[in-house]
Scaffold this motif. Sequence first.
Motif, PDB file in Angstrom:
ATOM      1  N   ASP A 157       1.168   4.246  17.063  1.00  0.00           N
ATOM      2  CA  ASP A 157       0.365   3.252  17.314  1.00  0.00           C
ATOM      3  C   ASP A 157      -0.873   3.208  16.604  1.00  0.00           C
ATOM      4  O   ASP A 157      -1.477   2.014  16.105  1.00  0.00           O
ATOM      5  N   ALA A 158      -1.367   4.418  16.596  1.00  0.00           N
ATOM      6  CA  ALA A 158      -2.955   4.387  16.021  1.00  0.00           C
ATOM      7  C   ALA A 158      -2.929   3.941  14.435  1.00  0.00           C
ATOM      8  O   ALA A 158      -3.725   3.264  14.160  1.00  0.00           O
ATOM      9  N   HIS A 159      -1.872   4.372  13.680  1.00  0.00           N
ATOM     10  CA  HIS A 159      -1.804   3.985  12.473  1.00  0.00           C
ATOM     11  C   HIS A 159      -1.729   2.535  12.315  1.00  0.00           C
ATOM     12  O   HIS A 159      -2.242   1.839  11.373  1.00  0.00           O
ATOM     13  N   LYS A 160      -0.597   1.913  13.180  1.00  0.00           N
ATOM     14  CA  LYS A 160      -0.671   0.522  13.262  1.00  0.00           C
ATOM     15  C   LYS A 160      -2.003  -0.309  13.420  1.00  0.00           C
ATOM     16  O   LYS A 160      -2.029  -1.374  12.755  1.00  0.00           O
ATOM     17  N   ARG A 161      -2.526   0.178  14.231  1.00  0.00           N
ATOM     18  CA  ARG A 161      -3.939  -0.557  14.560  1.00  0.00           C
ATOM     19  C   ARG A 161      -5.007  -0.345  13.585  1.00  0.00           C
ATOM     20  O   ARG A 161      -5.508  -1.499  12.874  1.00  0.00           O
ATOM     21  N   ASN A 162      -4.994   0.768  12.898  1.00  0.00           N
ATOM     22  CA  ASN A 162      -5.688   0.785  11.553  1.00  0.00           C
ATOM     23  C   ASN A 162      -5.120  -0.010  10.408  1.00  0.00           C
ATOM     24  O   ASN A 162      -6.063  -0.531   9.871  1.00  0.00           O
ATOM     25  N   LEU A 163      -3.876  -0.230  10.175  1.00  0.00           N
ATOM     26  CA  LEU A 163      -3.461  -1.018   9.260  1.00  0.00           C
ATOM     27  C   LEU A 163      -3.702  -2.432   9.518  1.00  0.00           C
ATOM     28  O   LEU A 163      -4.144  -3.167   8.562  1.00  0.00           O
ATOM     29  N   MET A 164      -3.553  -2.819  10.730  1.00  0.00           N
ATOM     30  CA  MET A 164      -3.948  -4.195  11.166  1.00  0.00           C
ATOM     31  C   MET A 164      -5.350  -4.741  10.899  1.00  0.00           C
ATOM     32  O   MET A 164      -5.607  -5.653  10.468  1.00  0.00           O
ATOM     33  N   GLU A 165      -6.225  -3.625  11.345  1.00  0.00           N
ATOM     34  CA  GLU A 165      -7.812  -3.832  11.065  1.00  0.00           C
ATOM     35  C   GLU A 165      -7.829  -3.942   9.521  1.00  0.00           C
ATOM     36  O   GLU A 165      -8.879  -4.698   8.960  1.00  0.00           O
ATOM     37  N   LYS A 166      -7.252  -2.890   8.710  1.00  0.00           N
ATOM     38  CA  LYS A 166      -7.403  -2.999   7.402  1.00  0.00           C
ATOM     39  C   LYS A 166      -7.126  -4.209   6.623  1.00  0.00           C
ATOM     40  O   LYS A 166      -7.777  -4.458   5.654  1.00  0.00           O
ATOM     41  N   THR A 167      -5.981  -4.629   6.908  1.00  0.00           N
ATOM     42  CA  THR A 167      -5.334  -5.910   6.274  1.00  0.00           C
ATOM     43  C   THR A 167      -5.722  -7.215   6.897  1.00  0.00           C
ATOM     44  O   THR A 167      -5.368  -8.279   6.396  1.00  0.00           O
ATOM     45  N   GLY A 168      -6.153  -7.192   8.220  1.00  0.00           N
ATOM     46  CA  GLY A 168      -6.461  -8.554   8.813  1.00  0.00           C
ATOM     47  C   GLY A 168      -5.391  -8.985   9.526  1.00  0.00           C
ATOM     48  O   GLY A 168      -5.410 -10.400   9.519  1.00  0.00           O
ATOM     49  N   SER A 169      -4.307  -8.262   9.809  1.00  0.00           N
ATOM     50  CA  SER A 169      -2.925  -8.970  10.262  1.00  0.00           C
ATOM     51  C   SER A 169      -3.284  -8.980  11.900  1.00  0.00           C
ATOM     52  O   SER A 169      -4.018  -8.212  12.340  1.00  0.00           O
ATOM     53  N   LYS A 170      -2.503  -9.837  12.431  1.00  0.00           N
ATOM     54  CA  LYS A 170      -2.594  -9.939  13.797  1.00  0.00           C
ATOM     55  C   LYS A 170      -1.317  -9.393  14.736  1.00  0.00           C
ATOM     56  O   LYS A 170      -1.620  -9.244  15.622  1.00  0.00           O
ATOM     57  N   ASN A 171      -0.397  -9.049  13.841  1.00  0.00           N
ATOM     58  CA  ASN A 171       0.787  -8.719  14.453  1.00  0.00           C
ATOM     59  C   ASN A 171       1.689  -7.857  13.329  1.00  0.00           C
ATOM     60  O   ASN A 171       1.218  -7.929  12.114  1.00  0.00           O
ATOM     61  N   LEU A 172       2.743  -7.241  13.773  1.00  0.00           N
ATOM     62  CA  LEU A 172       3.542  -6.473  12.727  1.00  0.00           C
ATOM     63  C   LEU A 172       4.162  -7.268  11.935  1.00  0.00           C
ATOM     64  O   LEU A 172       4.053  -6.832  10.614  1.00  0.00           O
ATOM     65  N   ILE A 173       4.888  -8.488  11.977  1.00  0.00           N
ATOM     66  CA  ILE A 173       5.099  -9.311  10.946  1.00  0.00           C
ATOM     67  C   ILE A 173       4.108  -9.596  10.026  1.00  0.00           C
ATOM     68  O   ILE A 173       4.551  -9.831   8.879  1.00  0.00           O
ATOM     69  N   GLY A 174       2.871  -9.990  10.458  1.00  0.00           N
ATOM     70  CA  GLY A 174       1.587 -10.163   9.536  1.00  0.00           C
ATOM     71  C   GLY A 174       1.692  -8.806   8.643  1.00  0.00           C
ATOM     72  O   GLY A 174       1.244  -9.043   7.493  1.00  0.00           O
ATOM     73  N   LEU A 175       1.451  -7.701   9.244  1.00  0.00           N
ATOM     74  CA  LEU A 175       1.510  -6.597   8.277  1.00  0.00           C
ATOM     75  C   LEU A 175       2.715  -6.450   7.023  1.00  0.00           C
ATOM     76  O   LEU A 175       2.569  -6.329   6.021  1.00  0.00           O
ATOM     77  N   ALA A 176       4.070  -6.953   7.532  1.00  0.00           N
ATOM     78  CA  ALA A 176       4.992  -6.921   6.541  1.00  0.00           C
ATOM     79  C   ALA A 176       4.675  -8.069   5.670  1.00  0.00           C
ATOM     80  O   ALA A 176       5.334  -7.820   4.316  1.00  0.00           O
ATOM     81  N   ILE A 177       4.320  -9.131   6.071  1.00  0.00           N
ATOM     82  CA  ILE A 177       4.287 -10.161   5.067  1.00  0.00           C
ATOM     83  C   ILE A 177       2.842  -9.735   4.203  1.00  0.00           C
ATOM     84  O   ILE A 177       3.024 -10.102   2.987  1.00  0.00           O
ATOM     85  N   TYR A 178       1.786  -9.270   4.634  1.00  0.00           N
ATOM     86  CA  TYR A 178       0.799  -8.858   3.695  1.00  0.00           C
ATOM     87  C   TYR A 178       1.248  -7.743   2.746  1.00  0.00           C
ATOM     88  O   TYR A 178       1.013  -7.848   1.661  1.00  0.00           O
ATOM     89  N   ALA A 179       2.148  -6.694   2.988  1.00  0.00           N
ATOM     90  CA  ALA A 179       2.717  -5.764   2.353  1.00  0.00           C
ATOM     91  C   ALA A 179       3.581  -6.210   1.239  1.00  0.00           C
ATOM     92  O   ALA A 179       3.271  -6.003  -0.028  1.00  0.00           O
ATOM     93  N   VAL A 180       4.224  -7.182   1.507  1.00  0.00           N
ATOM     94  CA  VAL A 180       5.176  -8.213   0.306  1.00  0.00           C
ATOM     95  C   VAL A 180       4.139  -9.051  -0.379  1.00  0.00           C
ATOM     96  O   VAL A 180       4.591  -8.900  -1.694  1.00  0.00           O
ATOM     97  N   GLU A 181       3.236  -9.439   0.217  1.00  0.00           N
ATOM     98  CA  GLU A 181       2.312 -10.382  -0.832  1.00  0.00           C
ATOM     99  C   GLU A 181       1.721  -9.628  -1.735  1.00  0.00           C
ATOM    100  O   GLU A 181       1.347 -10.099  -2.854  1.00  0.00           O
ATOM    101  N   LYS A 182       1.190  -8.253  -1.337  1.00  0.00           N
ATOM    102  CA  LYS A 182       0.471  -7.539  -2.336  1.00  0.00           C
ATOM    103  C   LYS A 182       1.346  -6.704  -3.092  1.00  0.00           C
ATOM    104  O   LYS A 182       0.644  -5.960  -3.841  1.00  0.00           O
ATOM    105  N   GLY A 183       2.575  -6.902  -2.928  1.00  0.00           N
ATOM    106  CA  GLY A 183       3.412  -6.057  -4.065  1.00  0.00           C
ATOM    107  C   GLY A 183       3.278  -4.643  -3.491  1.00  0.00           C
ATOM    108  O   GLY A 183       3.523  -3.900  -4.621  1.00  0.00           O
ATOM    109  N   LEU A 184       3.223  -4.272  -2.311  1.00  0.00           N
ATOM    110  CA  LEU A 184       3.022  -2.903  -1.819  1.00  0.00           C
ATOM    111  C   LEU A 184       4.524  -2.343  -1.574  1.00  0.00           C
ATOM    112  O   LEU A 184       4.672  -1.163  -1.382  1.00  0.00           O
ATOM    113  N   VAL A 185       5.377  -3.003  -1.383  1.00  0.00           N
ATOM    114  CA  VAL A 185       6.805  -2.647  -0.886  1.00  0.00           C
ATOM    115  C   VAL A 185       7.937  -3.237  -1.752  1.00  0.00           C
ATOM    116  O   VAL A 185       7.636  -4.237  -2.620  1.00  0.00           O
TER     117      VAL A 185
END
Length: 214
Positions: free
Chosen positions: A186-214
């Motif tokens: 949970d702590a890592h997810k909160r940090n990830l959302m803060e760093k990436t500006g994502s509002k939820n988990l699907i936002g994190l996934a979208i961000y990761a794909v958009e940036k070519g990180l996965v």
Amino acid sequence: MGKVRVLLADDQTVIRDALSTYFLNDDRIKVVAVAENGHDALQKTEQFSPDVVLTDLNMPVLSGQELSVRLRQLYPSVKVIVLTMINEDRHVKKALSTGVDGYVLKNSEKSELRAAILQVMSGECYFSPQISHKIMNNLASRIKKEHVVVEMPLSLREKEILRLIVQEYSNSEIANELLISTKTVDAHKRNLMEKTGSKNLIGLAIYAVEKGLV
């Protein structure tokens, strides 16, 4: 623990009635109120204090999109799940931009809707497979054409967790995979959302794909 309190917002009486019967004898979910539009839903959220609001997108007076924004502002602890027949990209992305916790299609089985409600109450997001696959496939196709690769200031562990989020692992599955506690996840997810500006988990996934990180 008491039952999950649900408010149903839909402008069609037949839909409200049908959904209400879904959970009449459910041991974990209770429909506490129904609303015929977004404005009605806001008033009844104040009156009945639901845990989850299920809302259609196309409603008079106040649309589901506008309702989601208002709920985030006024009742941030209330979970919001869009329940609609609309699966076009632009509508999905617009709904996701409000930070909804789930997006379920009305042609889904009762069991899927029930699972979505319980999953968002556990702190996860839920999106119908058709929605998740549509978003991820469209993004992957666009990124393949653009060859987008951007570095993010993420730790190795954060990148590991981001990879598992994209693979739709739950908190407990991530914890088991990486031999850490769910609180740490949970702590890592909160940090990830803060760093990436994502509002939820699907936002994190979208961000990761958009940036070519996965």
